[in-house]
Write a protein that holds these residues in place. Structure first.
Motif, short mmCIF file in Angstrom:
data_model
loop_
_atom_site.label_atom_id
_atom_site.label_comp_id
_atom_site.label_asym_id
_atom_site.label_seq_id
_atom_site.Cartn_x
_atom_site.Cartn_y
_atom_site.Cartn_z
N LEU A 247 0.86 -1.20 0.00
CA LEU A 247 0.00 0.00 0.00
C LEU A 247 0.90 1.24 0.00
N GLU A 248 0.57 2.21 -0.84
CA GLU A 248 1.47 3.35 -1.01
C GLU A 248 1.07 4.55 -0.15
N TYR A 249 2.06 5.38 0.12
CA TYR A 249 1.87 6.58 0.93
C TYR A 249 2.60 7.75 0.29
N ARG A 250 2.31 8.94 0.80
CA ARG A 250 3.15 10.10 0.52
C ARG A 250 3.95 10.32 1.80
N SER A 251 5.21 10.65 1.67
CA SER A 251 6.02 10.81 2.87
C SER A 251 6.43 12.26 3.09
N ASN A 317 -5.21 7.95 -1.76
CA ASN A 317 -6.59 7.51 -1.97
C ASN A 317 -6.94 7.35 -3.43
N ASP A 318 -6.08 6.67 -4.18
CA ASP A 318 -6.45 6.44 -5.59
C ASP A 318 -7.08 5.06 -5.72
N GLU A 319 -7.51 4.76 -6.92
CA GLU A 319 -8.27 3.53 -7.11
C GLU A 319 -7.43 2.29 -6.82
N LYS A 320 -6.19 2.33 -7.31
CA LYS A 320 -5.32 1.16 -7.14
C LYS A 320 -5.16 0.81 -5.65
N ASN A 321 -4.81 1.81 -4.84
CA ASN A 321 -4.57 1.55 -3.42
C ASN A 321 -5.87 1.23 -2.67
N SER A 322 -6.96 1.87 -3.08
CA SER A 322 -8.24 1.59 -2.41
C SER A 322 -8.66 0.14 -2.66
N MET A 323 -8.48 -0.32 -3.90
CA MET A 323 -8.84 -1.70 -4.24
C MET A 323 -7.97 -2.68 -3.44
N GLN A 324 -6.68 -2.34 -3.41
CA GLN A 324 -5.74 -3.21 -2.70
C GLN A 324 -6.12 -3.27 -1.21
N TYR A 325 -6.45 -2.11 -0.64
CA TYR A 325 -6.82 -2.10 0.78
C TYR A 325 -8.07 -2.94 1.02
#
Ligand SMILES: Cc1cc2nc3c(=O)[nH]c(=O)nc-3n(C[C@H](O)[C@H](O)[C@H](O)COP(=O)(O)OP(=O)(O)OC[C@H]3O[C@@H](n4cnc5c(N)ncnc54)[C@H](O)[C@@H]3O)c2cc1C
Length: 370
Positions: A247-251, A317-325
């Motif tokens: 899951l990706e973040y902004r740092s 909060n993009d689609e890729k990360n939301s789906m993965q979550y």
């Protein structure tokens, strides 16, 4: 065999601390572990030059939830700090959030009607029916002057790309206020604990065993045997061995400096809204506490790309990360005797008051207090 503890709490941040307090109060035994060398998670504060420094970014407690406000006030006395950041655009200073002070400085207007007229005119001039990117969307909402001076550069630094390449849906509305009110938040309760957030968390978990510098995932099954139930506030993807991907973040990167002056910028938070200044804002910590110390401590905050191993700050909060979550969430629902909570356990941007509320609700549900 009976486990030694009722609860193993992974993470001594706000979520873990609130849950632990409630469990102890209900007569349950708890052990808290954290991989960091200190308690309080991201709200950790430490004294430098006798000034409370917010180590993981500026934290202002604000809420409209009376129950949450009364809850935290049991553990700390809060000061009357009111968040009123200012924007520095190439040396010009503007008040935030966008309000009559901002409009007066920008255009010389003095009444709400004049300000509304000016904004409406600018919006009409550049109106795009179906905005395709953040630039078009922002101009539609507040016009070009505010966009150019106060939104564009700051947003591009935050996202690491031009506003024309950021999707329009990221901003649905941009609050504008037609009063001379610089208070950033609309909440009725706001302040900062007078002796820091760390002391507040310390009081919450008083009498509860804590082990620091202890990574749960390194010896998971040993720790699991110690307790009947686990409250896990670490990253949800790490718990499941990243089986659906990371899951990706902004740092963020913080550069902290002690300065030999008693007042560097005259305000706790100054946002740098031009594109050229590399940092997004400078925090001068003593102003959170109305400090009068002879020196000052400032932190320059940079928004940076996140890669695995970096400190995760803002979930994407993009689609890729939301789906993965969603896929991880389905696994958490099946994991017996484990509660996943907090910003990392739920892959969610939570303000502190929301974390407190979520932990209180979960504790009530699990401990049967309601
Ligand atoms: C830059 C920034 C500024 C913010 N400002 C505000 C603000 O002004 N007002 C506001 O209301 N909110 C603010 N927030 C939000 C606030 O920081 C969070 O709501 C809060 O810190 C979340 O608490 P938590 O317990 O969920 O997570 P954390 O504080 O991150 O706690 C989780 C803990 O779990 C530990 N952990 C993780 N994995 C493991 C493991 N494997 N083993 C052992 N321990 C582990 C971590 O070390 C950490 O201590 C801000 C957030 C950011 C990023």
């Amino acid at each position: 065999m009976k486990a030694k503890y009722d609860f193993l709490i992974v993470g001594a941040g706000l979520y873990g601390a609130v849950f632990a307090y409630k469990a102890k109060k209900a007569g349950k035994s708890c052990l808290i572990i954290d991989k960091r060398s200190h308690i309080a998670g991201n709200i950790y504060t430490e004294k430098v030059e006798d000034i409370q420094v917010h180590k993981y970014g500026a934290h202002i407690f604000h809420t409209n939830n009376k129950e949450v406000w009364e809850f935290v006030n049991q553990f700390a006395e809060f000061n009357r700090y009111t968040n009123s950041p200012v924007a520095n655009y190439q040396g010009e200073i503007y008040n935030l959030p966008f309000n009559m002070n901002t409009f007066n400085k920008m255009w010389g207007v003095t009444t709400p009607d004049e300000a509304k007229e000016k904004i409406d005119l600018q919006r009409r001039e550049s109106y795009v029916k179906h905005p395709q990117n953040l630039e078009e969307q922002a101009i539609n909402l507040v016009g070009s002057d505010i966009y150019e001076k106060l939104i564009r550069g700051y947003t591009e630094k935050q996202w690491g790309r031009p506003c024309t390449e950021i999707p329009a849906f990221i901003i649905r509305r941009l609050p504008v206020r037609f009063t001379y009110d610089n208070n950033y938040f609309n909440d009725p309760y706001q302040g900062i604990p007078i002796d820091g957030y760390t002391a507040m968390v310390e009081r919450m978990i008083e009498g509860i065993e804590v082990k620091l510098e202890t990574d749960y995932l390194e010896n998971k099954s040993d720790w699991d045997h110690l307790a009947n139930m686990v409250v896990y506030t670490g990253p949800v993807d790490a718990y499941f061995h990243y089986q659906f991907g990371v899951l990706e973040y902004r740092s963020l990167l913080f550069e902290t400096e002690v300065m030999d002056t008693d007042n560097f910028q005259g305000n706790a938070v100054v946002n740098y809204t031009d594109r050229e200044t590399p940092y997004t804002r400078i925090i001068e910590h003593k102003h959170f506490d109305f400090g009068t110390q002879p020196k000052t401590v400032v932190t320059r905050e940079y928004s940076v790309e996140w890669k695995q191993g970096d400190e995760p700050y803002y979930p994407i909060n993009d689609e890729k990360n939301s789906m993965q979550y969603k896929r991880y969430k389905a696994l958490t629902d099946k994991e017996g005797n484990v509660i996943f909570g907090g910003r990392l356990g739920e892959y969610k941007y939570y303000n502190m008051d929301q974390v407190v509320e979520a932990a209180l609700r979960k504790a009530d549900e699990v401990l049967g207090n309601r």
